[in-house]
Design a protein around this motif. Structure first.
Motif, short mmCIF file in Angstrom:
data_model
loop_
_atom_site.label_atom_id
_atom_site.label_comp_id
_atom_site.label_asym_id
_atom_site.label_seq_id
_atom_site.Cartn_x
_atom_site.Cartn_y
_atom_site.Cartn_z
N GLY A 249 6.47 6.17 3.37
CA GLY A 249 5.05 5.87 3.12
C GLY A 249 4.24 7.14 3.28
O GLY A 249 4.71 8.14 3.84
N SER A 250 3.00 7.11 2.79
CA SER A 250 2.21 8.33 2.98
C SER A 250 1.70 8.42 4.42
O SER A 250 1.24 9.47 4.85
N GLN A 251 1.84 7.33 5.18
CA GLN A 251 1.48 7.41 6.60
C GLN A 251 2.35 8.44 7.30
O GLN A 251 1.88 9.19 8.14
N LEU B 24 1.08 11.87 6.71
CA LEU B 24 -0.05 12.22 7.58
C LEU B 24 0.45 12.69 8.95
O LEU B 24 -0.05 13.67 9.51
N TYR C 217 -10.24 7.47 6.42
CA TYR C 217 -9.15 6.51 6.67
C TYR C 217 -8.80 6.50 8.16
O TYR C 217 -8.41 7.53 8.72
N TYR D 26 -9.33 17.22 4.91
CA TYR D 26 -8.58 16.03 4.49
C TYR D 26 -9.53 15.11 3.72
O TYR D 26 -10.60 14.75 4.22
N ILE E 240 -9.84 11.72 0.62
CA ILE E 240 -9.30 10.73 -0.31
C ILE E 240 -10.29 10.77 -1.47
O ILE E 240 -11.23 9.98 -1.52
N ASN F 134 -10.87 5.28 0.67
CA ASN F 134 -10.79 4.29 1.75
C ASN F 134 -11.60 4.87 2.90
O ASN F 134 -11.28 5.97 3.35
N ASP G 98 -5.25 12.91 -0.27
CA ASP G 98 -4.53 11.66 -0.03
C ASP G 98 -4.92 10.71 -1.17
O ASP G 98 -6.10 10.41 -1.34
N PRO H 227 -3.79 7.30 -2.64
CA PRO H 227 -3.06 6.04 -2.89
C PRO H 227 -3.65 5.16 -4.00
O PRO H 227 -2.98 4.26 -4.49
N TYR H 228 -4.93 5.38 -4.34
CA TYR H 228 -5.64 4.38 -5.15
C TYR H 228 -6.03 4.83 -6.55
O TYR H 228 -6.60 4.04 -7.30
N THR I 29 1.84 7.69 -2.92
CA THR I 29 2.59 6.55 -2.35
C THR I 29 2.78 5.48 -3.42
O THR I 29 1.95 5.34 -4.32
N SER J 248 2.99 2.40 -2.35
CA SER J 248 2.60 1.18 -1.62
C SER J 248 1.65 0.29 -2.39
O SER J 248 1.76 -0.93 -2.35
N LYS J 249 0.67 0.88 -3.05
CA LYS J 249 -0.35 0.06 -3.70
C LYS J 249 -0.02 -0.23 -5.16
O LYS J 249 -0.59 -1.15 -5.74
N ARG K 247 8.18 1.25 1.55
CA ARG K 247 7.90 2.38 2.44
C ARG K 247 8.33 3.70 1.79
O ARG K 247 9.06 4.50 2.37
#
Ligand SMILES: Cc1ncc(COP(=O)(O)O)c(C=O)c1O
Length: 407
Positions: A107-109, A112, A133, A180, A182, A187, A215, A217-218, A245, A247-248, A255
């Motif tokens: 995951g991109s978590q 981070l 975030y 950092y 997004i 988010n 970052d 994700p969206y 990622t 994930s979305k 993951r």
């Protein structure tokens, strides 16, 4: 039995700084209350998962590759997936030299966490959008940076204020490691940074010799066609560390995420990752690679974007209908979130108990802020709740806001 207090004496100082995430606690609580309408966590809509395709791919992989799909893999990630990621990024306008610029992460978590481990020394300035975030704040905090939050407006981070902050930090002799952001469908606000600001940001990064962490994700879940470039696509000096990622856009249960950056950064991340999980699940990496290879995302992304666009629209209309006039909210260009500004002086954190009594959940906005502020804000996620419950949830929340704020 050793009690909580006795056990806590053994914890490292670092562990004492670990705080439970507001969102994770809320999700756990809400999960035990199935009748609560949750606008809390940014969970994808289960109807967006490509179940049929994954089932076919799992059969195919087991037949084709046999036991290797269940074996350990390399820490840096499957070269099949890394090659597919390089192609996917080229379609996003980002040209990488090759798979040496990509590491697969859990995951991109995890990206981070790796970023924080590899770059942050205690006291380093880390610059973020304010709000940002929450789980990035938590991941970075462990390494004791000094956060500098830069306010946002409808065009994203205020780069004029970033420039002021950079001048000040320089005059104080403070070391800034990275900014950092997004930048696309942020988010928690749903806002995207304008192209003009993206250019200006990269100019400042060059002038002040900074790394920029994008970052992202969206950015595939955009509600109308928008001309924009990712920061990494505009990066001429190798300063941008990109985090992606699946994930979305596929499923968070895989993951599987990735980081794309200059090779010395990837090499260091690989070493840091070895000690954490040895490797990201090779099985789910291969599923993601096969989804990319078969071109499934070309039809899948438009399908899921439609789901989120309709839900976002429904939530915006419901806010218009049920919230008091002295409230305002962001109009997302994509992604999963709407950020709401209540009347000044109303504490969204204190209001949460009342909302939960009425069986509706959100995340108070102050948790997304560094350095205080945002008490009168809250984040609503429209991604997970069923469409028929979105209107009802906002109706209940509107009543809570009116009662709580006396409007
Ligand atoms: C901005 C941002 N970054 C990173 C993540 C982590 O995503 P994952 O670890 O599932 O890839 C999320 C998840 O909500 C997010 O919103």
């Amino acid at each position: 039995m050793l009690g909580k207090e006795k056990i806590e004496r053994y914890f490292a100082e670092r562990a004492k700084r670990m705080k439970a995430s507001m969102i994770r606690q809320l999700l756990r609580y809400v999960a035990e209350m199935p009748d609560v309408i949750s606008f809390g966590g940014g969970m994808p809509d289960p109807a967006s998962f490509p179940i049929k395709e994954v089932r076919e791919i799992v059969d195919y992989l087991v037949d084709e590759l046999g036991p290797t799909v269940l074996q350990y893999g390399s820490t840096i990630g499957s070269s099949t997936l890394r090659a597919q990621v390089v192609k996917f990024m080229a379609e996003m306008g980002i040209k990488l030299s090759g798979i040496e610029n990509v590491i697969i992460t859990t995951g991109s978590q995890q990206a981070l966490d790796l970023l924080a481990r590899v770059f942050i020394d205690a006291g380093d300035a880390v610059i973020v959008e304010n709000p940002t975030y929450l789980a990035a704040i938590n991941a970075f905090s462990l390494f004791q940076p000094r956060f500098v939050g830069i306010p946002m407006d409808g065009e994203g981070m205020r780069i004029d204020l970033l420039e002021e902050a950079l001048k000040k930090l320089k005059s104080e002799g403070r070391r800034v490691k990275f900014v950092y952001l997004i930048p696309t469908c942020q988010n928690p606000t749903g806002i995207s940074m304008s192209m003009e600001r993206r250019k200006w940001l990269l100019e400042l990064a060059s002038q002040y010799d900074l790394l920029v962490v994008e970052d992202d994700p969206y950015s595939h879940i955009l509600f109308k066609p928008t001309e924009f470039k990712r920061l990494k696509a505009m990066d001429e000096e190798g300063r941008v560390i990109y985090m992606g990622t699946f994930s979305k856009i596929i499923s968070p249960g895989l993951r599987v995420g990735w980081m794309a950056a200059e090779q010395p950064i990837i090499d260091k991340m690989e070493i840091a990752k070895q000690a954490i999980d040895l490797c990201t699940s090779p099985f789910t990496q291969l599923i993601a690679a096969e989804i990319l290879r078969r071109g499934i995302l070309k039809t899948h992304i438009p399908r899921i974007t439609k789901i989120y666009k309709e839900k976002c629209q429904l939530m915006l209309e419901s806010l218009e209908e049920f919230f008091p006039e002295n409230c305002d909210w962001s109009r997302p260009v994509g992604g999963f979130f709407i950020f709401v500004y209540l009347q000044q002086g109303v504490d969204a954190d204190a209001m949460l108990d009342k909302a939960l009594e009425r069986k509706v959940a959100y995340v108070p906005g102050k948790h997304f802020h560094v350095g205080g502020g945002g008490e009168n804000t809250l984040r609503l996620s429209y991604s997970y709740a069923k469409p028929e419950l979105i209107r009802e949830g906002i109706r209940r929340l509107g009543e809570v806001v009116r009662e709580f704020s006396g409007t």
